[in-house]
Design a protein around this motif. Structure first.
Motif, PDB file in Angstrom:
ATOM      1  N   ASP A   1      -0.230   5.194  -9.534  1.00 31.15           N
ATOM      2  CA  ASP A   1      -1.345   4.567 -10.252  1.00 31.15           C
ATOM      3  C   ASP A   1      -2.688   5.231  -9.951  1.00 31.15           C
ATOM      4  O   ASP A   1      -3.744   4.696 -10.285  1.00 31.15           O
ATOM      5  CB  ASP A   1      -1.420   3.082  -9.920  1.00 31.15           C
ATOM      6  CG  ASP A   1      -1.635   2.811  -8.426  1.00 31.15           C
ATOM      7  OD1 ASP A   1      -1.628   3.784  -7.628  1.00 31.15           O
ATOM      8  OD2 ASP A   1      -1.810   1.639  -8.058  1.00 31.15           O
ATOM      9  N   ALA A   2      -2.675   6.414  -9.336  1.00 36.64           N
ATOM     10  CA  ALA A   2      -3.923   7.089  -8.987  1.00 36.64           C
ATOM     11  C   ALA A   2      -4.611   7.643 -10.234  1.00 36.64           C
ATOM     12  O   ALA A   2      -3.982   7.904 -11.256  1.00 36.64           O
ATOM     13  CB  ALA A   2      -3.656   8.218  -7.997  1.00 36.64           C
TER      14      ALA A   2
ATOM     15  N   VAL B   1      -2.613  11.249  -1.564  1.00 36.95           N
ATOM     16  CA  VAL B   1      -3.599  10.796  -2.548  1.00 36.95           C
ATOM     17  C   VAL B   1      -3.323   9.364  -2.985  1.00 36.95           C
ATOM     18  O   VAL B   1      -2.289   9.062  -3.573  1.00 36.95           O
ATOM     19  CB  VAL B   1      -3.614  11.716  -3.783  1.00 36.95           C
ATOM     20  CG1 VAL B   1      -4.574  11.182  -4.844  1.00 36.95           C
ATOM     21  CG2 VAL B   1      -4.010  13.133  -3.374  1.00 36.95           C
ATOM     22  N   GLN B   2      -4.268   8.493  -2.686  1.00 38.48           N
ATOM     23  CA  GLN B   2      -4.251   7.105  -3.127  1.00 38.48           C
ATOM     24  C   GLN B   2      -5.487   6.842  -3.983  1.00 38.48           C
ATOM     25  O   GLN B   2      -6.538   7.426  -3.747  1.00 38.48           O
ATOM     26  CB  GLN B   2      -4.281   6.152  -1.923  1.00 38.48           C
ATOM     27  CG  GLN B   2      -3.099   6.270  -0.982  1.00 38.48           C
ATOM     28  CD  GLN B   2      -1.974   5.323  -1.351  1.00 38.48           C
ATOM     29  OE1 GLN B   2      -1.931   4.803  -2.450  1.00 38.48           O
ATOM     30  NE2 GLN B   2      -1.069   5.098  -0.417  1.00 38.48           N
TER      31      GLN B   2
ATOM     32  N   GLU C   1       2.804   2.163  -2.430  1.00 37.53           N
ATOM     33  CA  GLU C   1       3.089   1.637  -1.100  1.00 37.53           C
ATOM     34  C   GLU C   1       3.855   2.624  -0.216  1.00 37.53           C
ATOM     35  O   GLU C   1       3.983   2.427   1.000  1.00 37.53           O
ATOM     36  CB  GLU C   1       3.858   0.321  -1.193  1.00 37.53           C
ATOM     37  CG  GLU C   1       5.235   0.402  -1.846  1.00 37.53           C
ATOM     38  CD  GLU C   1       5.200   0.159  -3.354  1.00 37.53           C
ATOM     39  OE1 GLU C   1       6.219  -0.324  -3.884  1.00 37.53           O
ATOM     40  OE2 GLU C   1       4.159   0.454  -3.982  1.00 37.53           O
ATOM     41  N   PHE C   2       4.369   3.703  -0.810  1.00 29.12           N
ATOM     42  CA  PHE C   2       5.175   4.656  -0.047  1.00 29.12           C
ATOM     43  C   PHE C   2       4.495   6.019   0.146  1.00 29.12           C
ATOM     44  O   PHE C   2       5.081   6.908   0.753  1.00 29.12           O
ATOM     45  CB  PHE C   2       6.534   4.877  -0.724  1.00 29.12           C
ATOM     46  CG  PHE C   2       7.367   3.639  -0.862  1.00 29.12           C
ATOM     47  CD1 PHE C   2       7.550   2.786   0.215  1.00 29.12           C
ATOM     48  CD2 PHE C   2       7.965   3.323  -2.070  1.00 29.12           C
ATOM     49  CE1 PHE C   2       8.313   1.641   0.095  1.00 29.12           C
ATOM     50  CE2 PHE C   2       8.733   2.177  -2.200  1.00 29.12           C
ATOM     51  CZ  PHE C   2       8.911   1.331  -1.116  1.00 29.12           C
ATOM     52  N   VAL C   3       3.280   6.182  -0.368  1.00 29.36           N
ATOM     53  CA  VAL C   3       2.648   7.500  -0.316  1.00 29.36           C
ATOM     54  C   VAL C   3       2.453   7.986   1.116  1.00 29.36           C
ATOM     55  O   VAL C   3       2.803   9.118   1.457  1.00 29.36           O
ATOM     56  CB  VAL C   3       1.294   7.495  -1.063  1.00 29.36           C
ATOM     57  CG1 VAL C   3       0.565   8.820  -0.857  1.00 29.36           C
ATOM     58  CG2 VAL C   3       1.505   7.251  -2.543  1.00 29.36           C
TER      59      VAL C   3
END
Length: 245
Positions: free
Chosen positions: A127-128, A104-105, A184-186
Protein backbone atom coordinates in the motif's frame (compact mmCIF):
# COMPACT_ATOMS: atom_id res chain seq x y z
CA UNK A 1 17.79 16.14 23.97
CA UNK A 2 17.40 16.43 20.19
CA UNK A 3 16.63 13.15 18.46
CA UNK A 4 19.28 12.06 15.93
CA UNK A 5 18.24 12.41 12.29
CA UNK A 6 19.32 8.82 11.65
CA UNK A 7 18.91 5.98 14.11
CA UNK A 8 21.46 3.17 14.06
CA UNK A 9 20.57 -0.40 15.00
CA UNK A 10 22.81 -3.45 14.97
CA UNK A 11 21.29 -6.89 14.49
CA UNK A 12 24.18 -9.32 14.43
CA UNK A 13 26.02 -8.67 11.16
CA UNK A 14 23.21 -6.44 9.85
CA UNK A 15 23.37 -2.67 10.36
CA UNK A 16 19.98 -0.91 10.13
CA UNK A 17 19.97 2.83 9.36
CA UNK A 18 16.61 4.48 10.06
CA UNK A 19 15.77 7.98 8.80
CA UNK A 20 14.34 9.74 11.84
CA UNK A 21 12.63 13.01 10.90
CA UNK A 22 9.00 11.86 11.06
CA UNK A 23 7.58 15.38 11.41
CA UNK A 24 9.34 16.29 8.14
CA UNK A 25 8.34 12.99 6.53
CA UNK A 26 11.98 11.90 6.77
CA UNK A 27 13.00 14.57 4.28
CA UNK A 28 16.63 14.42 3.22
CA UNK A 29 18.05 17.63 4.62
CA UNK A 30 21.70 18.64 4.56
CA UNK A 31 22.49 17.35 8.08
CA UNK A 32 20.68 14.06 7.45
CA UNK A 33 22.55 13.46 4.21
CA UNK A 34 25.91 14.17 5.84
CA UNK A 35 25.06 11.81 8.69
CA UNK A 36 24.07 9.06 6.25
CA UNK A 37 27.33 9.49 4.34
CA UNK A 38 29.31 9.30 7.58
CA UNK A 39 27.47 6.11 8.53
CA UNK A 40 28.19 4.51 5.16
CA UNK A 41 31.87 5.39 5.61
CA UNK A 42 31.82 3.80 9.07
CA UNK A 43 30.24 0.66 7.64
CA UNK A 44 33.08 0.31 5.13
CA UNK A 45 35.55 0.38 8.02
CA UNK A 46 33.62 -2.08 10.19
CA UNK A 47 34.42 -5.69 9.27
CA UNK A 48 31.58 -6.86 11.51
CA UNK A 49 28.91 -5.36 9.23
CA UNK A 50 28.00 -7.70 6.39
CA UNK A 51 24.70 -6.16 5.24
CA UNK A 52 22.78 -2.89 5.58
CA UNK A 53 19.09 -2.02 5.78
CA UNK A 54 17.71 1.46 5.09
CA UNK A 55 14.33 2.31 6.65
CA UNK A 56 12.32 5.26 7.94
CA UNK A 57 10.44 6.09 11.13
CA UNK A 58 6.87 7.31 11.30
CA UNK A 59 4.49 6.99 8.38
CA UNK A 60 6.94 6.47 5.54
CA UNK A 61 10.41 5.88 4.17
CA UNK A 62 11.26 9.36 2.85
CA UNK A 63 9.45 12.17 1.05
CA UNK A 64 12.69 13.11 -0.71
CA UNK A 65 14.68 16.32 -0.64
CA UNK A 66 13.94 18.86 2.07
CA UNK A 67 12.01 21.46 0.04
CA UNK A 68 12.35 24.12 2.74
CA UNK A 69 16.12 23.87 2.50
CA UNK A 70 15.98 23.76 -1.29
CA UNK A 71 14.06 27.05 -1.42
CA UNK A 72 16.92 28.75 0.42
CA UNK A 73 19.46 27.84 -2.27
CA UNK A 74 19.85 31.21 -3.96
CA UNK A 75 23.15 31.12 -5.83
CA UNK A 76 24.96 28.78 -8.17
CA UNK A 77 27.62 27.74 -5.65
CA UNK A 78 25.02 26.74 -3.03
CA UNK A 79 22.90 24.89 -5.60
CA UNK A 80 25.94 23.03 -6.95
CA UNK A 81 27.11 22.08 -3.44
CA UNK A 82 23.67 20.72 -2.58
CA UNK A 83 23.51 18.73 -5.83
CA UNK A 84 26.95 17.27 -5.15
CA UNK A 85 25.95 16.23 -1.63
CA UNK A 86 22.66 14.66 -2.74
CA UNK A 87 24.34 12.82 -5.61
CA UNK A 88 26.82 11.31 -3.17
CA UNK A 89 23.95 10.01 -1.04
CA UNK A 90 22.11 8.54 -4.03
CA UNK A 91 25.31 6.74 -5.04
CA UNK A 92 26.17 5.54 -1.52
CA UNK A 93 24.19 2.25 -1.55
CA UNK A 94 25.46 1.49 -5.06
CA UNK A 95 29.06 2.18 -4.05
CA UNK A 96 28.82 0.32 -0.72
CA UNK A 97 30.71 -2.99 -0.77
CA UNK A 98 28.02 -4.53 1.48
CA UNK A 99 24.58 -5.49 0.21
CA UNK A 100 22.09 -2.71 0.97
CA UNK A 101 18.38 -3.45 1.38
CA UNK A 102 15.61 -0.84 1.38
CA UNK A 103 12.62 -1.34 3.68
CA UNK A 104 9.86 0.89 2.29
CA UNK A 105 6.70 1.62 4.26
CA UNK A 106 4.10 4.33 3.65
CA UNK A 107 5.78 6.36 0.92
CA UNK A 108 9.02 6.86 -0.97
CA UNK A 109 9.01 10.00 -3.08
CA UNK A 110 11.53 11.87 -5.22
CA UNK A 111 15.05 11.48 -3.88
CA UNK A 112 13.61 9.15 -1.22
CA UNK A 113 12.54 6.74 -3.94
CA UNK A 114 15.84 7.34 -5.72
CA UNK A 115 17.68 6.32 -2.55
CA UNK A 116 15.59 3.16 -2.24
CA UNK A 117 16.17 2.22 -5.88
CA UNK A 118 19.92 2.66 -5.43
CA UNK A 119 19.81 -0.31 -3.05
CA UNK A 120 20.46 -3.90 -4.07
CA UNK A 121 16.96 -4.99 -3.06
CA UNK A 122 13.77 -3.10 -2.20
CA UNK A 123 11.06 -4.64 -0.02
CA UNK A 124 8.01 -2.43 -0.36
CA UNK A 125 4.64 -2.42 1.39
CA UNK A 126 1.83 -3.18 -1.04
CA UNK A 127 0.00 0.00 0.00
CA UNK A 128 3.02 2.33 -0.26
CA UNK A 129 3.00 5.48 -2.39
CA UNK A 130 5.84 5.69 -4.92
CA UNK A 131 6.52 8.66 -7.20
CA UNK A 132 9.05 11.08 -8.62
CA UNK A 133 6.99 14.29 -8.29
CA UNK A 134 9.80 16.77 -9.00
CA UNK A 135 8.20 18.25 -12.15
CA UNK A 136 5.10 19.07 -10.11
CA UNK A 137 7.29 21.19 -7.85
CA UNK A 138 8.88 22.97 -10.81
CA UNK A 139 12.14 21.00 -10.66
CA UNK A 140 14.00 18.82 -13.16
CA UNK A 141 14.23 15.28 -11.73
CA UNK A 142 17.89 15.17 -12.68
CA UNK A 143 19.62 13.38 -9.82
CA UNK A 144 17.08 10.55 -9.69
CA UNK A 145 17.11 9.98 -13.46
CA UNK A 146 20.16 7.67 -13.68
CA UNK A 147 18.81 5.06 -11.27
CA UNK A 148 15.36 4.82 -12.86
CA UNK A 149 16.80 4.90 -16.40
CA UNK A 150 19.13 1.99 -15.63
CA UNK A 151 16.23 -0.07 -14.35
CA UNK A 152 13.39 0.58 -16.79
CA UNK A 153 14.87 2.10 -19.96
CA UNK A 154 14.36 5.43 -21.72
CA UNK A 155 10.67 5.38 -22.67
CA UNK A 156 9.37 4.20 -19.32
CA UNK A 157 11.77 6.44 -17.37
CA UNK A 158 10.61 9.44 -19.40
CA UNK A 159 6.95 8.67 -18.71
CA UNK A 160 7.57 8.23 -14.99
CA UNK A 161 9.70 11.35 -14.59
CA UNK A 162 7.92 13.69 -17.01
CA UNK A 163 4.45 13.11 -15.53
CA UNK A 164 5.34 12.77 -11.84
CA UNK A 165 2.48 10.31 -11.54
CA UNK A 166 2.36 7.78 -8.72
CA UNK A 167 3.63 4.31 -9.56
CA UNK A 168 1.38 1.56 -8.25
CA UNK A 169 3.40 -0.89 -6.15
CA UNK A 170 2.04 -3.80 -8.20
CA UNK A 171 3.32 -2.11 -11.36
CA UNK A 172 6.67 -1.34 -9.71
CA UNK A 173 6.95 -5.02 -8.80
CA UNK A 174 6.07 -6.01 -12.37
CA UNK A 175 8.90 -3.76 -13.58
CA UNK A 176 11.20 -5.42 -10.99
CA UNK A 177 11.80 -2.14 -9.18
CA UNK A 178 10.58 -3.53 -5.87
CA UNK A 179 9.39 -6.70 -4.21
CA UNK A 180 5.82 -6.12 -3.03
CA UNK A 181 5.09 -7.39 0.49
CA UNK A 182 2.07 -7.01 2.81
CA UNK A 183 2.78 -3.99 5.01
CA UNK A 184 2.92 -5.99 8.23
CA UNK A 185 5.69 -8.21 6.84
CA UNK A 186 8.01 -5.66 5.20
CA UNK A 187 10.43 -5.30 8.12
CA UNK A 188 10.55 -9.07 8.64
CA UNK A 189 11.18 -9.80 4.95
CA UNK A 190 13.87 -7.13 4.66
CA UNK A 191 15.67 -8.42 7.75
CA UNK A 192 15.37 -12.02 6.58
CA UNK A 193 16.91 -11.24 3.21
CA UNK A 194 19.64 -9.04 4.72
CA UNK A 195 20.52 -11.77 7.21
CA UNK A 196 20.69 -14.34 4.42
CA UNK A 197 23.12 -12.33 2.30
CA UNK A 198 25.06 -11.31 5.43
CA UNK A 199 25.91 -15.00 5.82
CA UNK A 200 27.75 -14.98 2.47
CA UNK A 201 31.49 -14.26 2.82
CA UNK A 202 31.84 -10.46 2.51
CA UNK A 203 34.61 -10.61 -0.08
CA UNK A 204 32.33 -12.59 -2.41
CA UNK A 205 29.50 -10.07 -2.09
CA UNK A 206 31.88 -7.15 -2.59
CA UNK A 207 33.29 -8.77 -5.73
CA UNK A 208 29.80 -9.46 -7.07
CA UNK A 209 28.64 -5.89 -6.49
CA UNK A 210 31.76 -4.52 -8.16
CA UNK A 211 31.22 -6.79 -11.16
CA UNK A 212 27.56 -5.83 -11.54
CA UNK A 213 28.46 -2.13 -11.35
CA UNK A 214 31.03 -2.55 -14.09
CA UNK A 215 29.24 -5.01 -16.36
CA UNK A 216 25.98 -3.09 -16.33
CA UNK A 217 27.53 -0.22 -18.27
CA UNK A 218 29.41 -2.31 -20.82
CA UNK A 219 28.65 -4.10 -24.06
CA UNK A 220 28.40 -7.94 -23.77
CA UNK A 221 32.02 -8.64 -24.78
CA UNK A 222 33.48 -6.04 -22.42
CA UNK A 223 31.11 -7.23 -19.68
CA UNK A 224 32.32 -10.82 -20.12
CA UNK A 225 35.93 -9.65 -19.98
CA UNK A 226 35.17 -7.93 -16.68
CA UNK A 227 33.43 -11.10 -15.50
CA UNK A 228 36.50 -13.19 -16.37
CA UNK A 229 38.68 -10.83 -14.37
CA UNK A 230 36.33 -11.02 -11.39
CA UNK A 231 36.26 -14.81 -11.65
CA UNK A 232 40.03 -15.05 -11.50
CA UNK A 233 40.34 -12.47 -8.72
CA UNK A 234 37.65 -14.20 -6.66
CA UNK A 235 39.32 -17.60 -6.92
CA UNK A 236 42.73 -16.17 -6.06
CA UNK A 237 41.23 -14.46 -3.01
CA UNK A 238 39.71 -17.78 -1.96
CA UNK A 239 43.02 -19.56 -2.38
CA UNK A 240 44.84 -16.94 -0.32
CA UNK A 241 42.20 -17.14 2.39
CA UNK A 242 42.55 -20.91 2.50
CA UNK A 243 46.33 -20.70 2.66
CA UNK A 244 46.23 -18.31 5.61
CA UNK A 245 43.59 -20.30 7.55
Amino acid sequence: MTEPSVLVETHGAVRRLVLNRPEQRNALGHATIERMLDLFAEIERDAGVHAVILAGTGKGFSAGADLKEAKNLRDEAAIAAHAELMSRLLLAPWRCSRPVVAEVQGFALGAGLGLALACDAVFCAEDARLAFPEVRHGMVPALVAPSILARVGHARAFEILATGREIAVARAAEWELVKAVPAEFVAREAMGFASEVAAVPPHLVAALKALLRTAGSLDPEAAMEAARGANVAGKLTGLRAGASA
